[in-house]
Each structure stands twice: as structure tokens, then as C-alpha cells.
Design a protein around this motif. Structure first.
Motif, PDB file in Angstrom:
ATOM      1  N   ALA A  77      -2.511   6.223   8.306  1.00 41.39           N
ATOM      2  CA  ALA A  77      -4.414   7.070   6.647  1.00 41.39           C
ATOM      3  C   ALA A  77      -5.054   7.631   7.451  1.00 41.39           C
ATOM      4  O   ALA A  77      -5.666   8.380   7.239  1.00 41.39           O
ATOM      5  N   VAL A  78      -5.464   6.742   8.895  1.00 44.47           N
ATOM      6  CA  VAL A  78      -6.602   7.143   9.619  1.00 44.47           C
ATOM      7  C   VAL A  78      -6.125   8.585  10.181  1.00 44.47           C
ATOM      8  O   VAL A  78      -7.141   9.417  10.251  1.00 44.47           O
ATOM      9  N   PRO A 132       0.784  -1.511   0.085  1.00 47.62           N
ATOM     10  CA  PRO A 132       0.061  -0.140  -0.125  1.00 47.62           C
ATOM     11  C   PRO A 132       1.381   1.660   0.588  1.00 47.62           C
ATOM     12  O   PRO A 132       2.107   1.328   0.536  1.00 47.62           O
ATOM     13  N   LEU A 133       0.393   2.626  -0.651  1.00 47.19           N
ATOM     14  CA  LEU A 133       1.105   3.356  -0.104  1.00 47.19           C
ATOM     15  C   LEU A 133       1.316   4.361   0.900  1.00 47.19           C
ATOM     16  O   LEU A 133       2.462   4.697   1.161  1.00 47.19           O
ATOM     17  N   LEU A 134       0.265   3.738   2.531  1.00 44.72           N
ATOM     18  CA  LEU A 134       0.579   3.764   3.907  1.00 44.72           C
ATOM     19  C   LEU A 134      -0.055   3.139   4.289  1.00 44.72           C
ATOM     20  O   LEU A 134      -1.248   2.436   3.828  1.00 44.72           O
ATOM     21  N   ASP A 135       0.510   3.525   5.016  1.00 47.38           N
ATOM     22  CA  ASP A 135      -0.434   2.501   6.569  1.00 47.38           C
ATOM     23  C   ASP A 135      -1.314   2.487   7.182  1.00 47.38           C
ATOM     24  O   ASP A 135      -2.031   3.706   6.446  1.00 47.38           O
ATOM     25  N   PRO A 191     -10.968  -2.174   7.529  1.00 49.29           N
ATOM     26  CA  PRO A 191      -9.563  -2.051   8.190  1.00 49.29           C
ATOM     27  C   PRO A 191      -8.799  -1.273   9.561  1.00 49.29           C
ATOM     28  O   PRO A 191      -7.371  -1.668   9.646  1.00 49.29           O
ATOM     29  N   PHE A 192      -9.680  -2.156  10.031  1.00 53.92           N
ATOM     30  CA  PHE A 192      -9.835  -2.208  11.451  1.00 53.92           C
ATOM     31  C   PHE A 192      -9.443  -3.274  12.404  1.00 53.92           C
ATOM     32  O   PHE A 192      -9.397  -3.313  13.699  1.00 53.92           O
ATOM     33  N   LEU A 193      -9.845  -4.078  11.781  1.00 50.76           N
ATOM     34  CA  LEU A 193     -10.057  -5.454  12.071  1.00 50.76           C
ATOM     35  C   LEU A 193      -8.604  -5.647  12.869  1.00 50.76           C
ATOM     36  O   LEU A 193      -8.504  -6.443  13.708  1.00 50.76           O
ATOM     37  N   GLY A 194      -7.121  -5.570  12.016  1.00 49.27           N
ATOM     38  CA  GLY A 194      -6.316  -5.192  12.713  1.00 49.27           C
ATOM     39  C   GLY A 194      -5.421  -4.927  14.075  1.00 49.27           C
ATOM     40  O   GLY A 194      -5.111  -5.141  14.791  1.00 49.27           O
TER      41      GLY A 194
END
Length: 403
Positions: A135-136, A128-131, A344-347
Motif C-alpha cells: 500500500a505504501v 486485507p486486500l494488500l499488505d 500501519p507502521f507500528l509493525g
């Protein structure tokens, strides 16, 4: 003659069934072709996820901090509070009931869900371009900054807002053309692999029980909301629920909060909500009130964590629920809805969004997404009754007294 077109739910159900059948029937090398495709698609999905965050959250925050002053603030707080309460109740239900569904014998049968799964023929690196964290943070900073610029009547604020608004439209187009249509093939490969490894039926039997619990909690939560709104508005909760039935059924059919807005506004009218409030609250809550969706996602995520013997305490889940309440503001604008916004937030709870567990969550959520949407929009009208009461008892009187 109209061309017959299968809906997304039908295609996903077919993908699951065909994937399971293929996993039992087809030889390993053939299944590995589907697994390779799923692997490549997961890389592409991981690349898109940070862009989704930027595309949706920037304009979402900029929009939510503009508008009707006190009324907007009160509505936003109540909607967010309801969403978080629903997610917390879902966790309490899951942590109390699911141990009886997902017992030690079931866990022993499942073992490691990824053990025995086939590997793809090849992989391609697509970082990805950024993690996600970057991004958040970027999205929140830009959203708040754009809101401030707009409040200063700065032309640059409108220009930057329009830039991110157009970027959001691009992301929605990407999702609708290259993510959502391909999901059935992605899910086909994952379930074929699961069937080949031998654990698919045990896992599916667990999730059927989970969804029965979820649907029950949807109904209970709506009854609670309408009892509260009826008490505040001095109205009969049973009548309020009766008037909401057309909106609930419309949402079941459309799977879209946005498409249900006209019918939901009419339901609010039948519940005695004034025109100025129903025209403001119903469309706003269609965007920010996601109680039904968060019940489903929280329950499914907790079940997945239990299946894999992963930590699922309140200290693990509550930050995820709090974040999800904000992230899902973007859900009605994205095909695939809340689960796509949640990916994106499952991590935060240890689930890799592009792994087999993330794929399972997407498939199982979307196949019953209509029930979550119906609970969302029904809850919107309970909030509309509360806001209408607050407006006419306090805010309007205060404004009239001031003038």
C-alpha cells in the motif's frame, strides 16, 4: 434544547474506566463477549488500514508537490525537519528518563501483558486486500505520478487526482462512521481483558508518568522553536509565545488542527507575519507539521517496547520516526488524527497494530490528543515567522531583482 453529547475523549475515558471495573467484577464468559467483539473489530481495522494509506498518502503527496515553488519546498523541508527533530528528541528523552520510570521491578510486576488474557469465542478471517508495504509503495508511486501528470497539464492527471481525492473522502467517512464511534467499545473490551488478567494498574501507572514527561517536552520544544524563530525574525520570543496562547487554547478545545486554522492565522497576524505568508504557511503546516503528535507517539511507543522487553534502540526507532513524519501528513484529515495514521507502521518496531498493545496506544494517545494538537499548531506559527523572514529577506528581493 440542545442534546448533550459526549466528546471522543470523554467516551474513551469512560470506556477505560468501565472496562477496568468490568474486568474485576464480571465473570469470564461475559468478558469474553466483549473480547470477541474487540477481536472482530481488530480484523476489520486491519482490513481498513491499507486502504487508509492509499486514501491519504496518494493525494497528500500529489498536493505537496504542487504549489508555490521555492516557498513550498522550503516550508515543507522545515516542517518535516522540525517533526523529525521533535521525534528524535522524544526518543532521547524516553531512552534517558523512562528507564527510571520503567525499572526492573515494574517490568517484573507487568510480566507478559497478554498472559492470562481471555480468548474470543470465535474469530473470522478477513485478510486485507494488500499488505501495508504494498500500500505504501503503491501510494508513493501514484502520488508522484499524479503530480507529474498535473505538471504536464494533462487532463488525465486531474481525473486520477479527483478519483483518489474522492476515495480519500470515502475513507474519512468510513473512519468517522464505523471506526471512531466504535473505538470506545473496542477499548472497553481490551481494558476489561487486561483488568481480568491483573496487570492493568501497573501499566496505567507507567503511562501516567510517561504523559507527564511528554507534556513537559511539548512545552520545552515549543520554547525552543519560538526562540529560534525569534532569533531569525529578530522578534521577542516571549511576545511570540504570548500571541500564540489563543491558538493553543483553541486547539486544546477542538482537538483539530484544521478547526484551529482561523484562530492560528490571527495569531500569526499578531506575530507580524505578512498576509501572503500566513495565509499560505498556517494551513499548509496544519497538514504537514506534526511535532507535538510525533513527540507523544514516539514516547508512548518507546514505553510500550520497554514494558515488553522489546528492542528500542535508535536504529530501531529512527526509521519509524522518519516514516511517521511522512505518514502523519494525512493525520489532520482523519478522525483520531496522528495515531490512526501511525497504526500501519507500528509493525516497523514490532508492535501489532490490531493487538492489545496497539489498542492501548490508541486509547492512551487519543485521551490526550488535544495537547499534541495544541503543540502542533503552536509550532506552525513559529515556522510561519521563519518563512516570513526568509521570504522578505531573500525570495521577494530575488524575484523583484529578476523582474
Amino acid at each position: 434544547m440542545k442534546r448533550f453529547k459526549l466528546g471522543l475523549v470523554s467516551r474513551l475515558l469512560m470506556a477505560i474506566v468501565l472496562g477496568i471495573c468490568a474486568g474485576f467484577i464480571l465473570p469470564g464468559p461475559i468478558i469474553r463477549i466483549a473480547v470477541t467483539f474487540s477481536g472482530l473489530f481488530s480484523k476489520y481495522l486491519a482490513f481498513i488500514i491499507p486502504l487508509m494509506i492509499i486514501g491519504f498518502i496518494v493525494t497528500g503527496i500529489a498536493d505537496l508537490t504542487q504549489g508555490a515553488g521555492k516557498l513550498l519546498g522550503i516550508t515543507t523541508v522545515i516542517a518535516y525537519g522540525s517533526t523529525i527533530l521533535a521525534g528524535t528528541l522524544a526518543y532521547i528523552m524516553a531512552s534517558t528518563v523512562f528507564p527510571h520510570i520503567i525499572d526492573s521491578n515494574t517490568l517484573a510486576k507487568i510480566g507478559d501483558p497478554e498472559k492470562g488474557m481471555l480468548k474470543p469465542f470465535f474469530e473470522i478471517s478477513l485478510p486485507p486486500l494488500l499488505d501495508v508495504t504494498s500500500a505504501v509503495v503503491f501510494s508513493f508511486l501514484m502520488g508522484l505520478s499524479i503530480s507529474w501528470l498535473k505538471s504536464q497539464k494533462n487532463d488525465y492527471g486531474e481525473t486520477i487526482y479527483n478519483l483518489f481525492s474522492d476515495f480519500s473522502i470515502i475513507i474519512v467517512k468510513v473512519l468517522s462512521t464505523s471506526i471512531i464511534p466504535v473505538l470506545p467499545f473496542y477499548i472497553f473490551g481490551t481494558f476489561a481483558n487486561m483488568a481480568h488478567s491483573g496487570g492493568v494498574f501497573t501499566i496505567m501507572s507507567v503511562f501516567i508518568k510517561v504523559f507527564l514527561c511528554v507534556l513537559t517536552l511539548h512545552i520545552i520544544y515549543l520554547i525552543i522553536l519560538f526562540i529560534i524563530s525569534g532569533a531569525i525574525g529578530k522578534k521577542n520570543p516571549l511576545q511570540l509565545l504570548k500571541h500564540q496562547i489563543p491558538g493553543y487554547l483553541t486547539a486544546l478545545g477542538t482537538q483539530s488542527s484544521a478547526a484551529t486554522i482561523p484562530v492560528n492565522v490571527e495569531c500569526a497576524k499578531n506575530n507580524g507575519v505578512s498576509e501572503e505568508i500566513r495565509d499560505f504557511v498556517v494551513p499548509l503546516c496544519a497538514t504537514i507539521h506534526m511535532a507535538g503528535s510525533i513527540i507523544t507517539i514516539t514516547s508512548c511507543v518507546t514505553a510500550v517496547l520497554m514494558i515488553n522487553n522489546m528492542p528500542h534502540s535508535l536504529s530501531t526507532m529512527f526509521p519509524f520516526i522518519m516514516t511517521l513524519g511522512i505518514a502523519m501528513v494525512a493525520a489532520p484529515g482523519a478522525p483520531g488524527g496522528a495515531i490512526m495514521s501511525a497504526l500501519p507502521f507500528l509493525g516497523m518496531v514490532g508492535i501489532i497494530s490490531t493487538g492489545s498493545l496497539g489498542t492501548m496506544l490508541i486509547a492512551l494517545y487519543i485521551t490526550q490528543d488535544s495537547f499534541g494538537t495544541a503543540a502542533n499548531v503552536s509550532g506552525d506559527n513559529a515556522i510561519a515567522v521563519i518563512i516570513d523572514t526568509i521570504y522578505h529577506r531573500y525570495i521577494k528581493k530575488e524575484d523583484n531583482a529578476t523582474s
